[in-house]
Design a protein around this motif. Structure first.
Motif, PDB file in Angstrom:
ATOM      1  N   GLY A 126       0.810  -1.207   0.000  1.00 16.01           N
ATOM      2  CA  GLY A 126       0.000   0.000   0.000  1.00 16.01           C
ATOM      3  C   GLY A 126       0.846   1.261   0.000  1.00 16.01           C
ATOM      4  O   GLY A 126       2.033   1.256   0.350  1.00 16.01           O
ATOM      5  N   GLY A 127       0.204   2.371  -0.362  1.00 14.52           N
ATOM      6  CA  GLY A 127       0.924   3.626  -0.527  1.00 14.52           C
ATOM      7  C   GLY A 127       1.596   4.131   0.733  1.00 14.52           C
ATOM      8  O   GLY A 127       2.690   4.710   0.674  1.00 14.52           O
ATOM      9  N   GLY A 128       0.970   3.923   1.894  1.00 14.44           N
ATOM     10  CA  GLY A 128       1.583   4.361   3.133  1.00 14.44           C
ATOM     11  C   GLY A 128       2.877   3.624   3.423  1.00 14.44           C
ATOM     12  O   GLY A 128       3.909   4.221   3.761  1.00 14.44           O
ATOM     13  N   HIS A 129       2.841   2.309   3.246  1.00 12.57           N
ATOM     14  CA  HIS A 129       4.006   1.482   3.578  1.00 12.57           C
ATOM     15  C   HIS A 129       5.107   1.609   2.533  1.00 12.57           C
ATOM     16  O   HIS A 129       6.300   1.571   2.865  1.00 12.57           O
ATOM     17  CB  HIS A 129       3.558   0.042   3.757  1.00 12.57           C
ATOM     18  CG  HIS A 129       2.531  -0.087   4.837  1.00 12.57           C
ATOM     19  ND1 HIS A 129       2.846  -0.093   6.178  1.00 12.57           N
ATOM     20  CD2 HIS A 129       1.179  -0.130   4.775  1.00 12.57           C
ATOM     21  CE1 HIS A 129       1.740  -0.161   6.887  1.00 12.57           C
ATOM     22  NE2 HIS A 129       0.717  -0.175   6.059  1.00 12.57           N
ATOM     23  N   GLN A 130       4.730   1.783   1.272  1.00  7.99           N
ATOM     24  CA  GLN A 130       5.743   1.963   0.241  1.00  7.99           C
ATOM     25  C   GLN A 130       6.395   3.345   0.335  1.00  7.99           C
ATOM     26  O   GLN A 130       7.560   3.518  -0.015  1.00  7.99           O
ATOM     27  CB  GLN A 130       5.135   1.744  -1.141  1.00  7.99           C
ATOM     28  CG  GLN A 130       4.821   0.279  -1.429  1.00  7.99           C
ATOM     29  CD  GLN A 130       6.055  -0.605  -1.457  1.00  7.99           C
ATOM     30  OE1 GLN A 130       7.008  -0.347  -2.202  1.00  7.99           O
ATOM     31  NE2 GLN A 130       6.049  -1.657  -0.641  1.00  7.99           N
ATOM     32  N   SER A 290       4.067   8.942  -1.528  1.00  4.41           N
ATOM     33  CA  SER A 290       4.725   8.951  -2.835  1.00  4.41           C
ATOM     34  C   SER A 290       4.337   7.771  -3.703  1.00  4.41           C
ATOM     35  O   SER A 290       4.800   7.662  -4.836  1.00  4.41           O
ATOM     36  CB  SER A 290       6.249   8.952  -2.637  1.00  4.41           C
ATOM     37  OG  SER A 290       6.653   7.805  -1.896  1.00  4.41           O
ATOM     38  N   SER A 291       3.493   6.865  -3.199  1.00  7.11           N
ATOM     39  CA  SER A 291       3.144   5.652  -3.943  1.00  7.11           C
ATOM     40  C   SER A 291       1.633   5.521  -4.036  1.00  7.11           C
ATOM     41  O   SER A 291       0.894   6.066  -3.213  1.00  7.11           O
ATOM     42  CB  SER A 291       3.731   4.423  -3.246  1.00  7.11           C
ATOM     43  OG  SER A 291       5.137   4.493  -3.200  1.00  7.11           O
ATOM     44  N   PRO A 292       1.143   4.766  -5.023  1.00  8.59           N
ATOM     45  CA  PRO A 292      -0.302   4.550  -5.145  1.00  8.59           C
ATOM     46  C   PRO A 292      -0.828   3.595  -4.075  1.00  8.59           C
ATOM     47  O   PRO A 292      -0.066   3.086  -3.257  1.00  8.59           O
ATOM     48  CB  PRO A 292      -0.445   3.946  -6.544  1.00  8.59           C
ATOM     49  CG  PRO A 292       0.878   3.283  -6.799  1.00  8.59           C
ATOM     50  CD  PRO A 292       1.903   4.136  -6.116  1.00  8.59           C
ATOM     51  N   TYR A 293      -2.131   3.362  -4.081  1.00  6.92           N
ATOM     52  CA  TYR A 293      -2.811   2.412  -3.204  1.00  6.92           C
ATOM     53  C   TYR A 293      -2.831   2.843  -1.746  1.00  6.92           C
ATOM     54  O   TYR A 293      -2.640   2.028  -0.851  1.00  6.92           O
ATOM     55  CB  TYR A 293      -2.204   1.009  -3.331  1.00  6.92           C
ATOM     56  CG  TYR A 293      -2.075   0.551  -4.751  1.00  6.92           C
ATOM     57  CD1 TYR A 293      -3.201   0.402  -5.558  1.00  6.92           C
ATOM     58  CD2 TYR A 293      -0.827   0.318  -5.304  1.00  6.92           C
ATOM     59  CE1 TYR A 293      -3.075   0.009  -6.872  1.00  6.92           C
ATOM     60  CE2 TYR A 293      -0.695  -0.069  -6.614  1.00  6.92           C
ATOM     61  CZ  TYR A 293      -1.825  -0.219  -7.404  1.00  6.92           C
ATOM     62  OH  TYR A 293      -1.703  -0.599  -8.706  1.00  6.92           O
ATOM     63  N   ALA A 294      -3.050   4.121  -1.502  1.00 10.03           N
ATOM     64  CA  ALA A 294      -3.170   4.610  -0.133  1.00 10.03           C
ATOM     65  C   ALA A 294      -4.591   5.056   0.191  1.00 10.03           C
ATOM     66  O   ALA A 294      -4.854   5.480   1.314  1.00 10.03           O
ATOM     67  CB  ALA A 294      -2.206   5.772   0.093  1.00 10.03           C
TER      68      ALA A 294
END
Length: 366
Positions: A126-130, A290-294
């Motif tokens: 997910g976006g938060g973890h990435q 900075s990443s998708p899926y958040a």
């Protein structure tokens, strides 16, 4: 796009989240769902506009390449081996198995057959973890020093309609919730080398307060409060607490410490959430994701990544080696508790490749 045929075995609580999220990934073609309780499969199929089929039918369908195994933990390996025997790739709900030996049996069978094993959790994509992963990879924390991983609640019998399996062999807070926290930490820090731990079960039975079984008692077969320490191969030492016996607490789910800063990582049971970074001498600052899926529940992104990986012949991220390593680490807490000794971890796994590109619009994430 050359879609990948998907079958699902197991139509319990979690299946709805998978079916809803799978609609977001164009590469996935759901060709049927099945359950030992066919009426349950039919109800879920009607809700999501897919076909209810028998397990035998799914396993025999030549157009299905991946079968997603959403059965209860005690059945994960048995069903997974049937999937592999049918010549299909297997993607399992967490944990991979209820103990390391049977998890290894599944992983070894897949390698012998030239098939792939994938496994939840995939929330680390997910976006938060990435975003947290990007910060670690940029070196903003300096040398990793340690961290904390904390999941504590009063127990799942408060809300789950049939919570028995949480307290049977294969359940408990470590095997149930530990995969989210440990997988996230391995993604950030790399493999674990040693574990020390303690595990207790303060109550021998639990009172269900959810409907429709409100007032019924169920027995407890596993430790429901686990605490310990993981020593990572890179030298970091992380404290862990997993409990179904705590009324409330103020610990954040995941914190990672380095010589140059501290990182607050979102709840690993979710894909988004707030990422905070404190650089030495400064204050905590919320980071732009900075990443998708958040922005939602993408529970099945690991299946989509596996499908893309099959088509592009690259490694998939939520893979069997990662899940097996996490399973060995989780089991080590109980082993350490029983022996009073530190347990060396025998497996190693590479950190999965970071995910920065969208799978929703059909791009191939490298």
């Amino acid at each position: 796009m050359d879609k990948v045929g998907i079958g699902i075995i197991g139509c319990g609580n979690i299946s709805g989240a998978y079916l809803k999220a799978m609609a977001s990934f164009p590469i996935l073609d759901i060709r049927g769902i099945a359950d030992l309780n066919h009426a349950l499969a039919e109800a879920k199929a009607s809700e999501f506009g897919v076909s209810a089929r028998s397990i035998t039918d799914l396993l025999a369908d030549p157009d299905i390449e991946i079968i997603v195994n959403l059965t209860i933990p005690k059945a994960h390996v048995e069903v997974g081996l049937r999937i592999l025997d049918a010549g299909k790739h297997a993607y399992s709900e967490k944990p991979l198995g209820i103990n390391f030996a049977e998890g290894k049996k599944l992983a070894d069978a897949a390698k012998a057959k030239g098939l792939r094993v994938g496994a939840a959790p995939d929330t680390f994509l997910g976006g938060g973890h990435q975003t947290a992963r990007t910060l670690v990879d940029q070196g903003v924390l300096g040398q990793p020093v340690g961290g904390t991983a904390t999941f504590m609640c009063p127990g799942h019998e408060r809300w789950h309609p049939n919570p028995d399996f949480y307290y049977e062999v294969g359940g408990g807070p470590m095997l149930d919730m530990g995969p989210y926290y440990l997988t996230g930490l391995v993604d950030l820090l790399g493999p674990v080398a040693q574990v020390a731990g303690f595990a207790i079960a303060p109550r021998k039975k639990r009172l269900i307060t959810s409907e429709p079984r409100n007032g019924e008692f169920i027995p407890v077969e596993v430790a429901t409060h686990v605490a310990g320490v993981m020593a990572f191969e890179n030298g970091a030492v992380v404290q862990v607490g997993m409990s179904f016996d705590v009324a409330g607490h103020k610990h954040l789910p995941l914190e990672v410490y380095g010589t140059e800063g501290t990182l607050i990582v979102p709840d690993p049971n979710h894909f988004g959430g707030e990422v905070q970074l404190l650089k030495k001498g400064g204050a905590f600052e919320v980071q732009d994701l900075s990443s998708p899926y958040a922005d939602g529940n993408y529970r099945s992104i690991g299946v989509a990544d596996l499908a893309h990986a099959i088509r592009s012949k690259r490694p998939h991220r939520a893979n069997g080696d990662l899940a097996l390593h996490v399973l060995e680490v989780m089991e080590a807490f109980q082993t350490a508790a029983g022996s009073g000794q530190t347990v060396a971890i025998t497996t190693r796994t590479a950190r999965p490749a970071a995910l920065s590109e969208s799978l929703v619009d059909g791009q191939l994430a490298r």
